[in-house]
Design a protein around this motif. Sequence first.
Motif, PDB file in Angstrom:
ATOM      1  N   PHE A   1      -0.607  41.291 -12.015  1.00  0.00           N
ATOM      2  CA  PHE A   1       0.159  42.314 -12.738  1.00  0.00           C
ATOM      3  C   PHE A   1       1.341  41.699 -13.480  1.00  0.00           C
ATOM      4  CE2 PHE A   1       3.870  45.220 -12.505  1.00  0.00           C
ATOM      5  CZ  PHE A   1       3.478  46.086 -13.515  1.00  0.00           C
ATOM      6  N   PHE A   2       1.831  40.535 -13.001  1.00  0.00           N
ATOM      7  CA  PHE A   2       2.986  39.936 -13.662  1.00  0.00           C
ATOM      8  C   PHE A   2       2.694  39.677 -15.141  1.00  0.00           C
ATOM      9  CE2 PHE A   2       0.999  35.755 -13.425  1.00  0.00           C
ATOM     10  CZ  PHE A   2       1.606  35.039 -14.452  1.00  0.00           C
ATOM     11  N   ILE A   3       1.407  39.460 -15.480  1.00  0.00           N
ATOM     12  CA  ILE A   3       1.029  39.205 -16.870  1.00  0.00           C
ATOM     13  C   ILE A   3       1.388  40.404 -17.738  1.00  0.00           C
ATOM     14  CG2 ILE A   3      -0.926  38.787 -18.410  1.00  0.00           C
ATOM     15  CD1 ILE A   3      -2.315  37.461 -15.957  1.00  0.00           C
ATOM     16  N   VAL A   4       0.970  41.592 -17.287  1.00  0.00           N
ATOM     17  CA  VAL A   4       1.239  42.811 -18.051  1.00  0.00           C
ATOM     18  C   VAL A   4       2.729  43.112 -18.073  1.00  0.00           C
ATOM     19  CG1 VAL A   4       0.836  45.306 -18.158  1.00  0.00           C
ATOM     20  CG2 VAL A   4      -1.044  43.758 -17.612  1.00  0.00           C
ATOM     21  N   SER A   5       3.402  42.909 -16.931  1.00  0.00           N
ATOM     22  CA  SER A   5       4.829  43.244 -16.884  1.00  0.00           C
ATOM     23  C   SER A   5       5.627  42.380 -17.853  1.00  0.00           C
ATOM     24  CB  SER A   5       5.365  43.095 -15.456  1.00  0.00           C
ATOM     25  OG  SER A   5       5.381  41.745 -15.045  1.00  0.00           O
ATOM     26  N   GLU A   6       5.246  41.108 -17.997  1.00  0.00           N
ATOM     27  CA  GLU A   6       5.942  40.238 -18.946  1.00  0.00           C
ATOM     28  C   GLU A   6       5.705  40.697 -20.386  1.00  0.00           C
ATOM     29  OE1 GLU A   6       8.098  38.073 -18.403  1.00  0.00           O
ATOM     30  OE2 GLU A   6       7.852  37.426 -16.324  1.00  0.00           O
ATOM     31  N   LEU A   7       4.470  41.057 -20.692  1.00  0.00           N
ATOM     32  CA  LEU A   7       4.141  41.472 -22.052  1.00  0.00           C
ATOM     33  C   LEU A   7       4.777  42.817 -22.399  1.00  0.00           C
ATOM     34  CD1 LEU A   7       0.368  40.436 -22.031  1.00  0.00           C
ATOM     35  CD2 LEU A   7       2.277  39.197 -23.072  1.00  0.00           C
TER      36      LEU A   7
ATOM     37  N   ILE B   1      -7.086  41.796 -21.679  1.00  0.00           N
ATOM     38  CA  ILE B   1      -5.811  42.505 -21.532  1.00  0.00           C
ATOM     39  C   ILE B   1      -5.159  42.556 -22.908  1.00  0.00           C
ATOM     40  CG2 ILE B   1      -3.486  42.459 -20.530  1.00  0.00           C
ATOM     41  CD1 ILE B   1      -4.651  41.042 -18.090  1.00  0.00           C
ATOM     42  N   GLN B   2      -4.751  43.752 -23.289  1.00  0.00           N
ATOM     43  CA  GLN B   2      -4.105  43.917 -24.595  1.00  0.00           C
ATOM     44  C   GLN B   2      -2.849  44.767 -24.430  1.00  0.00           C
ATOM     45  OE1 GLN B   2      -5.469  46.645 -27.965  1.00  0.00           O
ATOM     46  NE2 GLN B   2      -6.226  44.641 -28.664  1.00  0.00           N
ATOM     47  N   VAL B   3      -1.765  44.316 -25.029  1.00  0.00           N
ATOM     48  CA  VAL B   3      -0.522  45.084 -25.075  1.00  0.00           C
ATOM     49  C   VAL B   3      -0.081  45.131 -26.534  1.00  0.00           C
ATOM     50  CG1 VAL B   3       1.902  45.214 -24.366  1.00  0.00           C
ATOM     51  CG2 VAL B   3       0.174  44.410 -22.746  1.00  0.00           C
TER      52      VAL B   3
ATOM     53  N   GLY C   1       8.863  33.919 -19.803  1.00  0.00           N
ATOM     54  CA  GLY C   1       7.925  34.829 -19.149  1.00  0.00           C
ATOM     55  C   GLY C   1       6.580  34.919 -19.836  1.00  0.00           C
ATOM     56  N   GLU C   2       6.599  35.051 -21.191  1.00  0.00           N
ATOM     57  CA  GLU C   2       5.323  35.175 -21.892  1.00  0.00           C
ATOM     58  C   GLU C   2       4.511  33.885 -21.816  1.00  0.00           C
ATOM     59  OE1 GLU C   2       8.418  34.553 -25.223  1.00  0.00           O
ATOM     60  OE2 GLU C   2       8.291  35.556 -23.287  1.00  0.00           O
ATOM     61  N   LYS C   3       5.202  32.724 -21.658  1.00  0.00           N
ATOM     62  CA  LYS C   3       4.466  31.468 -21.491  1.00  0.00           C
ATOM     63  C   LYS C   3       3.756  31.428 -20.138  1.00  0.00           C
ATOM     64  CE  LYS C   3       7.749  30.640 -23.771  1.00  0.00           C
ATOM     65  NZ  LYS C   3       8.502  31.517 -24.687  1.00  0.00           N
ATOM     66  N   PHE C   4       4.404  31.923 -19.117  1.00  0.00           N
ATOM     67  CA  PHE C   4       3.750  32.029 -17.812  1.00  0.00           C
ATOM     68  C   PHE C   4       2.513  32.919 -17.919  1.00  0.00           C
ATOM     69  CE2 PHE C   4       7.891  31.248 -15.228  1.00  0.00           C
ATOM     70  CZ  PHE C   4       7.709  29.884 -15.364  1.00  0.00           C
ATOM     71  N   ALA C   5       2.677  34.048 -18.618  1.00  0.00           N
ATOM     72  CA  ALA C   5       1.558  34.976 -18.783  1.00  0.00           C
ATOM     73  C   ALA C   5       0.459  34.336 -19.626  1.00  0.00           C
ATOM     74  CB  ALA C   5       2.044  36.269 -19.427  1.00  0.00           C
ATOM     75  N   LEU C   6       0.850  33.689 -20.721  1.00  0.00           N
ATOM     76  CA  LEU C   6      -0.109  33.087 -21.645  1.00  0.00           C
ATOM     77  C   LEU C   6      -0.959  32.014 -20.971  1.00  0.00           C
ATOM     78  CD1 LEU C   6      -0.945  33.186 -24.640  1.00  0.00           C
ATOM     79  CD2 LEU C   6       0.800  31.448 -25.079  1.00  0.00           C
ATOM     80  N   SER C   7      -0.345  31.288 -20.017  1.00  0.00           N
ATOM     81  CA  SER C   7      -1.069  30.195 -19.352  1.00  0.00           C
ATOM     82  C   SER C   7      -2.263  30.693 -18.543  1.00  0.00           C
ATOM     83  CB  SER C   7      -0.120  29.418 -18.433  1.00  0.00           C
ATOM     84  OG  SER C   7       0.244  30.195 -17.293  1.00  0.00           O
ATOM     85  N   MET C   8      -2.305  31.971 -18.226  1.00  0.00           N
ATOM     86  CA  MET C   8      -3.374  32.514 -17.385  1.00  0.00           C
ATOM     87  C   MET C   8      -4.647  32.816 -18.166  1.00  0.00           C
ATOM     88  SD  MET C   8      -1.921  32.436 -14.477  1.00  0.00           S
ATOM     89  CE  MET C   8      -3.159  33.278 -13.519  1.00  0.00           C
ATOM     90  N   PHE C   9      -4.560  32.851 -19.487  1.00  0.00           N
ATOM     91  CA  PHE C   9      -5.700  33.278 -20.306  1.00  0.00           C
ATOM     92  C   PHE C   9      -6.568  32.089 -20.737  1.00  0.00           C
ATOM     93  CE2 PHE C   9      -2.650  36.700 -20.739  1.00  0.00           C
ATOM     94  CZ  PHE C   9      -3.450  37.834 -20.642  1.00  0.00           C
ATOM     95  N   ASP C  10      -7.857  32.369 -20.928  1.00  0.00           N
ATOM     96  CA  ASP C  10      -8.770  31.382 -21.496  1.00  0.00           C
ATOM     97  C   ASP C  10      -8.644  31.367 -23.020  1.00  0.00           C
ATOM     98  OD1 ASP C  10      -9.723  30.855 -18.921  1.00  0.00           O
ATOM     99  OD2 ASP C  10     -11.265  32.405 -19.076  1.00  0.00           O
ATOM    100  N   ASN C  11      -8.466  32.534 -23.584  1.00  0.00           N
ATOM    101  CA  ASN C  11      -8.268  32.681 -25.017  1.00  0.00           C
ATOM    102  C   ASN C  11      -7.245  33.789 -25.232  1.00  0.00           C
ATOM    103  OD1 ASN C  11     -10.678  30.981 -26.063  1.00  0.00           O
ATOM    104  ND2 ASN C  11     -11.641  32.442 -24.651  1.00  0.00           N
TER     105      ASN C  11
END
Length: 493
Positions: free
Chosen positions: A39-45, A73-75, A111-121
């Motif tokens: 969920f941290f991914i969405v919360s950062e975005l 995931i899209q925000v 924060g968004e870099k932490f979130a971005l690192s989780m994605f394949d694309n």
Amino acid sequence: LERVQTIILNQKLEEKTMSNWFDVNKSGLKKIQSEKDKFFIVSELVSNSFDEDINVCEVHVWKSQTSSGKYFIQVKDDSPDGFRNLSHSYTMFAESYKKDNVKLRGRFNIGEKFALSMFDNARIQSTRGTVIFNGDGRKKVSTKTKKGTIFTGEIKMKHEDYVSILEQSKKMICPVDVEYKVNNEIISRRKSISSFVCTLPTIIADIRGNLNKSYKQTVVSVYPKSSEKGKIFELGIPVVDIDIDYDVDIEQKIPLNKDRDNVTPAFRKQLCTEVLNHCFKDLSKEQVKTGWVMTALENAKPEAVQDVLTKKHGEDAVVYDLNDPEANKKAFADDREIIHGGSYNSKVWENIRTVSKNTDLFKSSGQYPQYAKPKFKGGAKEVSQTKEMEEVVDYAKDMFFRLFNKTLDVSIHDGSGASATFCRATNGLSLFYNVLGKKWFDLENNKEKILSLLIHEFAHYIESDHLSKNFHDACCDIGAKWFMLNEKDSRLC
């Protein structure tokens, strides 16, 4: 001019050198973040969107139709400015315009870099262009949005992560006048139990851009718990689980660690106190026994302390009196709860004493007249003894000597507060004439009551506590022994 040009050139060279100091391994960063709740991914975005001047923020999460175990995931939002500087989407710790504004959530630009690192694309589309992230790295293209930013990323995760993200996304508290949607469902802004203004620690940048701790007034809103545990929200974004029985939204930056998942013990303690001070009337008898309430009692206002103690112990509770154990037993016999010293620390006891001073509640048991030891006023004078008094005095002395083989000192005075007292140190018996009255000193017609009082007072030669088993046994033993002595004498006669 030549010197200035040299300085400028050196600065540019230094900036270029500084920018190449570090490389970040995306795979390594992902591994560090993988143990965190997705969920941290969405919360950062969403934090980034909430920080902008928006009217709409939408979260969409859906399962990939082509790749097993993959989700999107899209925000997106409708910010007129969009993503202000696209290079910040991939630059760690870039200077953030949010650092010096306590009403904005961002500060580290990480924060968004932490979130971005989780994605394949992933893809960030905004008013200033588009950045695409994939297995080949990143590239910037000129495609732009008319307004707002759209972040879309493909990620591998479990179905339970998908369910959890949707569930938690719906618990965020959107800004006023912002339409917030999760998978096209409009999420209404939650209704608070209480809102108040208080001063709390926050983080703000100084003129050099360095982050420093400061204290500022802010609005704090308290909501019913949305999960098993309460949560601290920073400007509507859940950041830290807390054992408070509420969700607490703080409308300014919170002093968080870089992972944005913890606060200091001092901050937690202060927040507990503020919540208790403003919500104590809503707490149940079970809630006042919880740890966060006990913590908050150390600095809570007297009204809150009084309410909590009344709910926890009852309004007729008394404090254990070290100097009057008998008073404690009398209060307990009246079904009044005894609050012992070990129940609270010294700071809480200071607050309890303040409440006790201003009310008639939570005093030591010995301060209540019905339980306290008799208080004898000074200045009592011995009275002249009549023939009847002398007979009672002689009877008492004889009885004491025969029982204990000790001499007894007897005085009769005009004091008040009790019928009689016995001093173990001197073997002294004091009879209170004003309480007993003239008729009591009639050995022939009042012998039963005289004997009853003497047995009671002589039992104090053995035990001072009226309510102890020792005192009870002493009364029984003295009565039985006196009966046996007199029965033996009657047989001799």
